[in-house]
Scaffold this motif. Sequence first.
Motif, PDB file in Angstrom:
ATOM      1  N   LYS A  51      48.162  58.281  44.497  1.00  0.00           N
ATOM      2  CA  LYS A  51      49.562  58.157  44.132  1.00  0.00           C
ATOM      3  C   LYS A  51      49.991  59.355  43.298  1.00  0.00           C
ATOM      4  O   LYS A  51      51.049  59.942  43.496  1.00  0.00           O
ATOM      5  CB  LYS A  51      49.747  56.859  43.338  1.00  0.00           C
ATOM      6  CG  LYS A  51      51.129  56.310  43.408  1.00  0.00           C
ATOM      7  CD  LYS A  51      51.127  54.815  43.217  1.00  0.00           C
ATOM      8  CE  LYS A  51      50.688  54.452  41.827  1.00  0.00           C
ATOM      9  NZ  LYS A  51      50.707  53.000  41.602  1.00  0.00           N
ATOM     10  N   ASN A  52      49.108  59.714  42.361  1.00  0.00           N
ATOM     11  CA  ASN A  52      49.355  60.872  41.514  1.00  0.00           C
ATOM     12  C   ASN A  52      49.521  62.138  42.364  1.00  0.00           C
ATOM     13  O   ASN A  52      50.437  62.932  42.139  1.00  0.00           O
ATOM     14  CB  ASN A  52      48.168  61.020  40.556  1.00  0.00           C
ATOM     15  CG  ASN A  52      48.386  62.098  39.539  1.00  0.00           C
ATOM     16  OD1 ASN A  52      49.211  61.939  38.654  1.00  0.00           O
ATOM     17  ND2 ASN A  52      47.681  63.198  39.691  1.00  0.00           N
ATOM     18  N   ARG A  55      41.154  44.890  30.248  1.00  0.00           N
ATOM     19  CA  ARG A  55      40.074  44.225  30.961  1.00  0.00           C
ATOM     20  C   ARG A  55      39.014  45.225  31.426  1.00  0.00           C
ATOM     21  O   ARG A  55      37.831  44.895  31.480  1.00  0.00           O
ATOM     22  CB  ARG A  55      40.634  43.429  32.141  1.00  0.00           C
ATOM     23  CG  ARG A  55      41.292  42.127  31.644  1.00  0.00           C
ATOM     24  CD  ARG A  55      42.029  41.393  32.723  1.00  0.00           C
ATOM     25  NE  ARG A  55      41.224  41.151  33.885  1.00  0.00           N
ATOM     26  CZ  ARG A  55      41.634  41.337  35.132  1.00  0.00           C
ATOM     27  NH1 ARG A  55      42.855  41.771  35.356  1.00  0.00           N
ATOM     28  NH2 ARG A  55      40.854  41.084  36.128  1.00  0.00           N
ATOM     29  N   GLU A  79      45.438  55.193  54.139  1.00  0.00           N
ATOM     30  CA  GLU A  79      46.258  54.532  55.155  1.00  0.00           C
ATOM     31  C   GLU A  79      47.443  53.808  54.521  1.00  0.00           C
ATOM     32  O   GLU A  79      48.544  53.805  55.042  1.00  0.00           O
ATOM     33  CB  GLU A  79      45.382  53.560  55.944  1.00  0.00           C
ATOM     34  CG  GLU A  79      45.920  53.268  57.321  1.00  0.00           C
ATOM     35  CD  GLU A  79      45.276  52.034  57.906  1.00  0.00           C
ATOM     36  OE1 GLU A  79      44.053  51.881  57.768  1.00  0.00           O
ATOM     37  OE2 GLU A  79      46.014  51.216  58.473  1.00  0.00           O
ATOM     38  N   LYS A  80      47.187  53.215  53.330  1.00  0.00           N
ATOM     39  CA  LYS A  80      48.259  52.499  52.643  1.00  0.00           C
ATOM     40  C   LYS A  80      49.407  53.424  52.253  1.00  0.00           C
ATOM     41  O   LYS A  80      50.541  53.008  52.107  1.00  0.00           O
ATOM     42  CB  LYS A  80      47.715  51.818  51.379  1.00  0.00           C
ATOM     43  CG  LYS A  80      46.815  50.642  51.678  1.00  0.00           C
ATOM     44  CD  LYS A  80      46.482  49.903  50.412  1.00  0.00           C
ATOM     45  CE  LYS A  80      45.380  48.903  50.685  1.00  0.00           C
ATOM     46  NZ  LYS A  80      44.722  48.466  49.451  1.00  0.00           N
ATOM     47  N   GLY A 110      37.399  46.159  43.420  1.00  0.00           N
ATOM     48  CA  GLY A 110      38.774  46.174  42.918  1.00  0.00           C
ATOM     49  C   GLY A 110      39.066  47.427  42.114  1.00  0.00           C
ATOM     50  O   GLY A 110      40.099  48.073  42.302  1.00  0.00           O
ATOM     51  N   GLN A 151      35.290  43.496  32.114  1.00  0.00           N
ATOM     52  CA  GLN A 151      35.422  42.210  32.780  1.00  0.00           C
ATOM     53  C   GLN A 151      35.333  42.325  34.296  1.00  0.00           C
ATOM     54  O   GLN A 151      35.420  41.334  34.998  1.00  0.00           O
ATOM     55  CB  GLN A 151      36.729  41.534  32.366  1.00  0.00           C
ATOM     56  CG  GLN A 151      36.625  40.894  30.993  1.00  0.00           C
ATOM     57  CD  GLN A 151      37.962  40.460  30.452  1.00  0.00           C
ATOM     58  OE1 GLN A 151      38.739  41.253  29.952  1.00  0.00           O
ATOM     59  NE2 GLN A 151      38.243  39.179  30.564  1.00  0.00           N
ATOM     60  N   PHE A 152      35.179  43.546  34.762  1.00  0.00           N
ATOM     61  CA  PHE A 152      34.966  43.733  36.195  1.00  0.00           C
ATOM     62  C   PHE A 152      33.477  43.892  36.415  1.00  0.00           C
ATOM     63  O   PHE A 152      32.893  44.896  36.029  1.00  0.00           O
ATOM     64  CB  PHE A 152      35.705  44.977  36.710  1.00  0.00           C
ATOM     65  CG  PHE A 152      37.191  44.825  36.676  1.00  0.00           C
ATOM     66  CD1 PHE A 152      37.865  44.292  37.761  1.00  0.00           C
ATOM     67  CD2 PHE A 152      37.907  45.190  35.560  1.00  0.00           C
ATOM     68  CE1 PHE A 152      39.240  44.154  37.735  1.00  0.00           C
ATOM     69  CE2 PHE A 152      39.284  45.042  35.526  1.00  0.00           C
ATOM     70  CZ  PHE A 152      39.943  44.521  36.611  1.00  0.00           C
ATOM     71  N   THR A 167      51.307  44.121  32.578  1.00  0.00           N
ATOM     72  CA  THR A 167      50.222  43.960  33.553  1.00  0.00           C
ATOM     73  C   THR A 167      49.257  45.137  33.493  1.00  0.00           C
ATOM     74  O   THR A 167      48.041  44.961  33.500  1.00  0.00           O
ATOM     75  CB  THR A 167      50.809  43.882  34.985  1.00  0.00           C
ATOM     76  OG1 THR A 167      51.877  42.947  34.981  1.00  0.00           O
ATOM     77  CG2 THR A 167      49.770  43.440  35.981  1.00  0.00           C
ATOM     78  N   ARG A 179      55.665  44.894  34.170  1.00  0.00           N
ATOM     79  CA  ARG A 179      54.752  45.841  34.818  1.00  0.00           C
ATOM     80  C   ARG A 179      53.885  46.544  33.774  1.00  0.00           C
ATOM     81  O   ARG A 179      52.667  46.682  33.929  1.00  0.00           O
ATOM     82  CB  ARG A 179      55.568  46.864  35.604  1.00  0.00           C
ATOM     83  CG  ARG A 179      54.732  47.849  36.374  1.00  0.00           C
ATOM     84  CD  ARG A 179      55.616  48.802  37.117  1.00  0.00           C
ATOM     85  NE  ARG A 179      56.364  48.120  38.152  1.00  0.00           N
ATOM     86  CZ  ARG A 179      55.837  47.724  39.296  1.00  0.00           C
ATOM     87  NH1 ARG A 179      54.556  47.919  39.511  1.00  0.00           N
ATOM     88  NH2 ARG A 179      56.553  47.118  40.202  1.00  0.00           N
ATOM     89  N   ILE A 210      41.630  50.600  42.765  1.00  0.00           N
ATOM     90  CA  ILE A 210      42.620  51.029  41.773  1.00  0.00           C
ATOM     91  C   ILE A 210      42.445  52.506  41.442  1.00  0.00           C
ATOM     92  O   ILE A 210      43.412  53.267  41.362  1.00  0.00           O
ATOM     93  CB  ILE A 210      42.507  50.174  40.491  1.00  0.00           C
ATOM     94  CG1 ILE A 210      42.934  48.731  40.790  1.00  0.00           C
ATOM     95  CG2 ILE A 210      43.375  50.738  39.375  1.00  0.00           C
ATOM     96  CD1 ILE A 210      42.666  47.760  39.674  1.00  0.00           C
ATOM     97  N   ASP A 220      32.672  48.059  41.105  1.00  0.00           N
ATOM     98  CA  ASP A 220      33.498  46.927  41.494  1.00  0.00           C
ATOM     99  C   ASP A 220      34.525  47.366  42.550  1.00  0.00           C
ATOM    100  O   ASP A 220      35.196  48.386  42.366  1.00  0.00           O
ATOM    101  CB  ASP A 220      34.216  46.402  40.248  1.00  0.00           C
ATOM    102  CG  ASP A 220      34.944  45.110  40.504  1.00  0.00           C
ATOM    103  OD1 ASP A 220      34.343  44.055  40.261  1.00  0.00           O
ATOM    104  OD2 ASP A 220      36.119  45.155  40.953  1.00  0.00           O
ATOM    105  N   LEU A 272      45.359  45.290  32.366  1.00  0.00           N
ATOM    106  CA  LEU A 272      44.308  45.835  33.236  1.00  0.00           C
ATOM    107  C   LEU A 272      43.397  46.781  32.445  1.00  0.00           C
ATOM    108  O   LEU A 272      42.172  46.688  32.515  1.00  0.00           O
ATOM    109  CB  LEU A 272      44.947  46.583  34.416  1.00  0.00           C
ATOM    110  CG  LEU A 272      43.959  47.323  35.320  1.00  0.00           C
ATOM    111  CD1 LEU A 272      43.127  46.341  36.115  1.00  0.00           C
ATOM    112  CD2 LEU A 272      44.677  48.287  36.241  1.00  0.00           C
TER     113      LEU A 272
END
Lengths: 225, 426
Positions: free
Chosen positions: B335-336, B272, B295-296, B324, B277-278, B265, B262, B328, B322, B269
Motif C-alpha cells: 500500500k505504501n 496486540r 492481486e488484492k 495474519g 498475541q499473534f 483499531t 479506524r 498485514i 503468523d 493492532l
Amino acid sequence: MQILIVEDEIPLMESMVSYLKMEGFKCEEATSYHAGLCSLDKYDYICMLIDLNLPDGDGLNLVKIAKQNQSNSGIIIISARNALEERVKGLELGADDYLVKPFHLSELVARVHSVARRTRSHGEEILTFGMIRVMPEERTCFVEDKQVDLTRKEHDLLLYLMSNRNRVITKESIADYLWGEYGGGYGSYDFVYTHLKNLRRKLVDAGSPDYIKNVYGVGYKFSLE
Amino acid sequence: MKLLTKTTLYIATLSMFLFFIMGIIFFQVLKNMSLSELNRELTRIQKVVDDVFPHFLGGQLSGLPGLDSISIQPASPGLVFEDQFGDTLMFDTRTHQFRTFRYLHFLADHGGSSYTVKLYKSTTPADKLVEQVTLLMTVMVILFLAGIFFLNRFIFANLWKDFFDTLDKLKQFDTVKEPLELGEPDVEEFIELKKVLERMTMRLSSDYKELQEYTDHTTHELQTPLAVIKTKTELLMQSSNLGPEEMQLIQSINSSANHLSRLNTTLALITRIENQQFIGRNKIYLVDLLDDQLEKFQELIDLREITVVRTYSDRKQTITMDQGLADIMITNLLKNAIVHNRDAGKIFLEIKNGSFGISNEGSPLYFGEKELFKRFVRDKKKTGNFGLGLSIVKKICDNYGFKISYNYKNQLHTFTILLPDNSSSF
C-alpha cells in the motif's frame, strides 16, 4: 424476511432495527444471551446477527446452538473484538460472516443480503435494478441484454450499491466494504471515486441511465429517480 | 572486557611489576653477600700469607688453598697505602677464558723491606651460585603466578556464580512472561542485588500487565459508543427532510467517528503485536504471499498505471510467522509503495535467498529517514492515513527478529527485509 438480532447495546440495536426495517426486513430483538436463546426457534430467520460479548453468556455458544437448530439461517457475528482467532473460531462454528464494531449500517445490510442470498437461494439468483441485471454467483452483469465487463471490485461495488438502493452511502463505507478494515483509509477514497467513475461509465456506455447520484459533500445514492 | 579477564590482567600486571622490583633487589643483595664473603675469605688468607711470607719469598710456596693466584713485588720505599679490594679480568690458562677475579692488594713488611702483595680469587663459583639461586627464584615466581592465576579463576567462578546466574536470567527476562525468579545467593551483596532486581522486575511486569489490560479495555470499550455514533448518523442521513447543509454536518460527524474508530483499531493492532498475541507459526512461501497480496491491489495498481517488476531469484524462500501478521506486513508495504508512487511509476519486488525487498519510485522524504518507522509520521498532503502503516511493519519485523532497512537512491524508495537463517529456503 425475519432477522434475529442479539445485541446488548440498546442504542446500537435500535439503529440496526431502524435501518433493516427500511430495507423491508422484520426484526426480532434480543438484548441478552438468554433472550437470544429463547428467540432462536421463534421464526425461520433468514439471518441472525449475534454479538459475541453478551453480559450473561458467550455469543459463540449461541452461534453453535443456532447452527444446530436452524441450519439454513445465515449467521453474522458482530464483535467489538477484532481478534483473528475469534474470527476463525466463529467461522468454524458455522457463522457465515464476521462484522467488526463499529460498522456501517450500509455494510451490515450488504452483508445480510449477501448471506441471505448464499443460504437461501437454490440455483442462480438474479438481482435487478432498473435496466441492470446482476448474477452474483457468476459475477456477470447485464444492461438489458448487453453484457457489461466489470472488474472484481466494480462488481462488488455494484452489489453494494444494489443492496443499499435509495440510501445515502458514504465513501468511507464503500472503502471499508471494498478493502476491509486494514485496507481502507490511506487514500482509498480517491480509489472509491475512480472505481465509481469507471463503473458509472461502463453502465452508461451499455445504455443504462445513470443511477449513481452524487449527494454533495456526503456520498452517493443509488436510485431510479 | 570481561570481569575475569580484567581481574586477571590487574593481578598479572601488578605482580609482574612487584616481582620485577623484588627480583632486582634480591639479585643485588645476593651479589653483595657473595662479594663480602669473598672479601672475608681474602682477608683470612691475607693473615695466613703474613704468617708464611718468608716461604713465599724463599720460593718454597707458590700458592695457598682457596687462593687462585698470588703476586708479590718489591714496593718502592716510602710507599704507603691501605689494603684495597678490587675486581679485575684475567686470562685463565686452564679454561683459556677471561674471567673475573676478586683481589686484595696490600703491603707486607719483611726484613726491613716492604712488598706489595696481590691475592686473587676467582668470582666464578660465587657468580654461578647467584645465577642458580636467581634462576630457581624465577621458576618459583612463575609457578606462584600460575597458581594465583588458576586460584583466581576458581575463586572467581565460585564467588561470582550467583551473579552470572542472575545475569543470565535477566537476559531472558520478558515483561510478558513470568516474573523473574532468582536462586538463593549466600553473598550479602548478591542477596541485596536479588532483592532489588526482584522488586524492580515485579513492578515492571505488573505495570506492563496493567497497561496491556488498560489498552485492551479502552480500545474495546471505545468501539461501542463509536458504533452508536456511526450508525445513528448513518440513519439520520437517510432522513428525507434534511437540507444539504444539515446532511454535510452529519456526514462530518460520521466521518470523524469513522476516523476515530479506524485509529482505534490500528492502535489496538499495534498493542496486540507488542503483546505478542499473534502466536501462529506458519511456514509461508514468500512468492505466494507477495503474489496473493499483489492481486488484492491489482486494480489500484492498474488505475494508477503502475508497473510491477518482479524479480524472484529464490522461489523457495519461506518465512515462518503468523499468517495474519504476514498479510498485514505485506499489505502495508504494498500500500505504501502504491500510495507514495508517482503516476505511471514502477514497483520493484525482489525475493532473494535470505531477504526480500520492495521499491517504489517517488520524490524523496521530506522528513528524516529515522522518523520513517515512527508512529504518526506521515505525508500531511495525503488524507486518510495515520502514518501507522510502516510502524506496524517495523513492529512485526521486530517481533520476529527480521531486520528492516530503508534507503533512497536514484528516485527509488527501497525497503529491504533480512530474514533470520532459520527461515531460509529448504
